[in-house]
Scaffold this motif. Structure first.
Motif, mmCIF file in Angstrom:
data_model
loop_
_atom_site.group_PDB
_atom_site.id
_atom_site.type_symbol
_atom_site.label_atom_id
_atom_site.label_comp_id
_atom_site.label_asym_id
_atom_site.label_seq_id
_atom_site.Cartn_x
_atom_site.Cartn_y
_atom_site.Cartn_z
ATOM 1 N N LEU A 48 11.569 30.930 5.079
ATOM 2 C CA LEU A 48 11.829 32.344 5.363
ATOM 3 C C LEU A 48 13.321 32.639 5.364
ATOM 4 O O LEU A 48 13.751 33.728 4.966
ATOM 5 C CB LEU A 48 11.223 32.730 6.717
ATOM 6 C CG LEU A 48 9.697 32.877 6.733
ATOM 7 C CD1 LEU A 48 9.185 33.012 8.160
ATOM 8 C CD2 LEU A 48 9.261 34.069 5.884
ATOM 9 N N GLU A 49 14.119 31.688 5.803
ATOM 10 C CA GLU A 49 15.583 31.859 5.775
ATOM 11 C C GLU A 49 16.068 31.992 4.338
ATOM 12 O O GLU A 49 16.933 32.820 4.031
ATOM 13 C CB GLU A 49 16.255 30.672 6.474
ATOM 14 C CG GLU A 49 17.768 30.736 6.509
ATOM 15 C CD GLU A 49 18.409 29.937 5.388
ATOM 16 O OE1 GLU A 49 19.488 30.329 4.906
ATOM 17 O OE2 GLU A 49 17.818 28.915 4.997
ATOM 18 N N PHE A 50 15.516 31.196 3.428
ATOM 19 C CA PHE A 50 15.845 31.284 2.005
ATOM 20 C C PHE A 50 15.560 32.678 1.471
ATOM 21 O O PHE A 50 16.383 33.282 0.772
ATOM 22 C CB PHE A 50 15.026 30.239 1.233
ATOM 23 C CG PHE A 50 15.041 30.407 -0.254
ATOM 24 C CD1 PHE A 50 16.080 29.912 -1.016
ATOM 25 C CD2 PHE A 50 14.003 31.080 -0.906
ATOM 26 C CE1 PHE A 50 16.094 30.069 -2.400
ATOM 27 C CE2 PHE A 50 14.009 31.243 -2.278
ATOM 28 C CZ PHE A 50 15.065 30.732 -3.026
ATOM 29 N N GLY A 85 27.279 33.273 7.685
ATOM 30 C CA GLY A 85 26.569 32.734 8.836
ATOM 31 C C GLY A 85 27.147 33.195 10.150
ATOM 32 O O GLY A 85 26.409 33.453 11.111
ATOM 33 N N SER A 86 28.461 33.325 10.213
ATOM 34 C CA SER A 86 29.095 33.741 11.469
ATOM 35 C C SER A 86 28.750 35.192 11.807
ATOM 36 O O SER A 86 28.529 35.526 12.973
ATOM 37 C CB SER A 86 30.611 33.555 11.395
ATOM 38 O OG SER A 86 31.170 34.327 10.347
ATOM 39 N N ILE A 91 25.411 38.907 15.213
ATOM 40 C CA ILE A 91 24.378 39.929 15.397
ATOM 41 C C ILE A 91 23.191 39.347 16.160
ATOM 42 O O ILE A 91 22.593 40.013 17.014
ATOM 43 C CB ILE A 91 23.956 40.494 14.032
ATOM 44 C CG1 ILE A 91 25.116 41.318 13.456
ATOM 45 C CG2 ILE A 91 22.692 41.341 14.144
ATOM 46 C CD1 ILE A 91 24.962 41.699 12.023
ATOM 47 N N ALA A 92 22.863 38.085 15.883
ATOM 48 C CA ALA A 92 21.768 37.421 16.601
ATOM 49 C C ALA A 92 22.039 37.402 18.105
ATOM 50 O O ALA A 92 21.136 37.631 18.919
ATOM 51 C CB ALA A 92 21.584 36.001 16.074
ATOM 52 N N ARG A 93 23.279 37.148 18.481
ATOM 53 C CA ARG A 93 23.627 37.123 19.908
ATOM 54 C C ARG A 93 23.537 38.525 20.509
ATOM 55 O O ARG A 93 23.084 38.689 21.640
ATOM 56 C CB ARG A 93 25.036 36.549 20.101
ATOM 57 C CG ARG A 93 25.151 35.062 19.786
ATOM 58 C CD ARG A 93 26.529 34.514 20.149
ATOM 59 N NE ARG A 93 26.627 33.094 19.814
ATOM 60 C CZ ARG A 93 27.139 32.620 18.688
ATOM 61 N NH1 ARG A 93 27.631 33.474 17.783
ATOM 62 N NH2 ARG A 93 27.182 31.330 18.446
ATOM 63 N N VAL A 94 23.971 39.514 19.754
ATOM 64 C CA VAL A 94 23.957 40.893 20.250
ATOM 65 C C VAL A 94 22.536 41.334 20.599
ATOM 66 O O VAL A 94 22.303 42.009 21.614
ATOM 67 C CB VAL A 94 24.585 41.856 19.216
ATOM 68 C CG1 VAL A 94 24.319 43.315 19.595
ATOM 69 C CG2 VAL A 94 26.085 41.616 19.107
ATOM 70 N N ILE A 95 21.568 40.947 19.784
ATOM 71 C CA ILE A 95 20.191 41.393 20.026
ATOM 72 C C ILE A 95 19.415 40.457 20.940
ATOM 73 O O ILE A 95 18.237 40.695 21.223
ATOM 74 C CB ILE A 95 19.422 41.603 18.701
ATOM 75 C CG1 ILE A 95 19.223 40.278 17.957
ATOM 76 C CG2 ILE A 95 20.122 42.639 17.832
ATOM 77 C CD1 ILE A 95 18.348 40.405 16.716
ATOM 78 N N ASP A 116 26.102 28.573 15.629
ATOM 79 C CA ASP A 116 26.229 29.589 14.586
ATOM 80 C C ASP A 116 25.291 29.302 13.423
ATOM 81 O O ASP A 116 24.677 30.223 12.869
ATOM 82 C CB ASP A 116 27.673 29.651 14.069
ATOM 83 C CG ASP A 116 28.532 30.625 14.873
ATOM 84 O OD1 ASP A 116 28.082 31.070 15.948
ATOM 85 O OD2 ASP A 116 29.647 30.930 14.417
ATOM 86 N N ASN A 117 25.180 28.036 13.041
ATOM 87 C CA ASN A 117 24.331 27.685 11.897
ATOM 88 C C ASN A 117 22.876 28.037 12.165
ATOM 89 O O ASN A 117 22.199 28.647 11.323
ATOM 90 C CB ASN A 117 24.459 26.189 11.576
ATOM 91 C CG ASN A 117 25.787 25.840 10.956
ATOM 92 O OD1 ASN A 117 26.466 26.693 10.385
ATOM 93 N ND2 ASN A 117 26.181 24.582 11.069
ATOM 94 N N ILE A 118 22.375 27.641 13.333
ATOM 95 C CA ILE A 118 20.970 27.898 13.651
ATOM 96 C C ILE A 118 20.724 29.385 13.858
ATOM 97 O O ILE A 118 19.763 29.956 13.317
ATOM 98 C CB ILE A 118 20.542 27.098 14.896
ATOM 99 C CG1 ILE A 118 20.546 25.596 14.568
ATOM 100 C CG2 ILE A 118 19.159 27.533 15.380
ATOM 101 C CD1 ILE A 118 20.230 24.696 15.756
ATOM 102 N N LEU A 119 21.592 30.049 14.622
ATOM 103 C CA LEU A 119 21.412 31.482 14.856
ATOM 104 C C LEU A 119 21.463 32.273 13.549
ATOM 105 O O LEU A 119 20.665 33.197 13.337
ATOM 106 C CB LEU A 119 22.481 31.994 15.820
ATOM 107 C CG LEU A 119 22.315 31.602 17.295
ATOM 108 C CD1 LEU A 119 23.533 32.039 18.094
ATOM 109 C CD2 LEU A 119 21.058 32.209 17.881
#
Length: 228
Positions: A48-50, A85-86, A91-95, A116-119
């Motif tokens: 899904l990431e791809f 990625g950063s 944005i992942a942290r914000v939500i 950062d890589n995983i998020l």
């Protein structure tokens, strides 16, 4: 495989993701370290990431194309920064994504929920899941909402001219820029350097300054203004 946690389901819906098939969202949130991930168990987020990476790239490229008439080099520069990625991790942290990622104990203990890589990867996987569940228009709308501050801001605009020129060359499938000092004048305490930067089959530009590094910077800037 356990079902989608109700709290996570509510969180996803609060972000604008419509859940039709919970399995898709479980996959998007599952890291390879999670107990049960792999053959015979839950799939992890990589496929899904791809997909999400491509959906994100197309949505952002479309926004940039419509937002102005900048040259391809500048569009590529902003695109690379906006889908990096950063940026995805920020944005992942914000939500509030970190607490909803399904990680193995060791990966979580090692700080995987703040990597950062995983998020960044999981953020893209969620976009991929949204594309599968709701289609491109819905995924694009969510991207534009979540990325609004970055799209309207200065992400990818301010960059050292030498870095920008290197990216311009790569984006246009050209050889890397070559810098050479073509003139040095004045005494040591007040020397002036003239530097020429050239890219094969494109052209060259020159600039003069009181240091070699500043002359290189100005030459790169002049090149971008002329050819970028």
């Amino acid at each position: 495989m356990s079902g989608l946690d109700p709290v996570t389901g509510e969180w996803l819906e609060a972000q604008g993701f419509a859940i039709h098939n919970p399995t898709v969202w479980l996959e998007a949130l599952t890291h390879g370290s999670f107990n049960g991930a792999g053959p015979g168990g839950a799939s992890d987020y990589q496929r899904l990431e791809f997909l999400g990476d491509r959906v994100l790239g197309l949505a952002v490229a479309s926004w940039l194309f419509r937002a102005g008439d900048g040259p391809e080099g500048k569009l590529s520069q902003r695109l690379n920064a906006l889908v990096s990625g950063s940026t995805c991790a920020r944005i992942a942290r914000v939500i509030g994504l970190p607490e909803h990622i399904r990680l193995g104990k060791q990966a979580r203990d090692d700080g995987g929920a703040d990597s950062d890589n995983i998020l960044g990867d999981v953020m893209e996987a969620l976009i991929g899941a949204c594309f599968i569940e709701q289609g491109f228009d819905a995924a694009q709308a969510i991207i534009y909402r979540l990325w609004a501050q970055e799209l309207e801001g200065d992400v990818g605009k301010a960059k050292h001219p030498k870095s920008a020129l290197q990216e311009w060359a790569a984006g246009n499938r050209r050889a890397g820029p070559v810098y050479e000092v073509v003139d040095r004048s004045g005494p040591d305490h007040a020397a002036r350097f003239t530097v020429r930067v050239s890219i094969r089959n494109v052209g060259s530009a020159e600039a003069t300054a009181t240091s070699k590094s500043e002359a290189e910077k100005l030459a790169a800037k002049a090149f971008l203004e002329r050819f970028g």
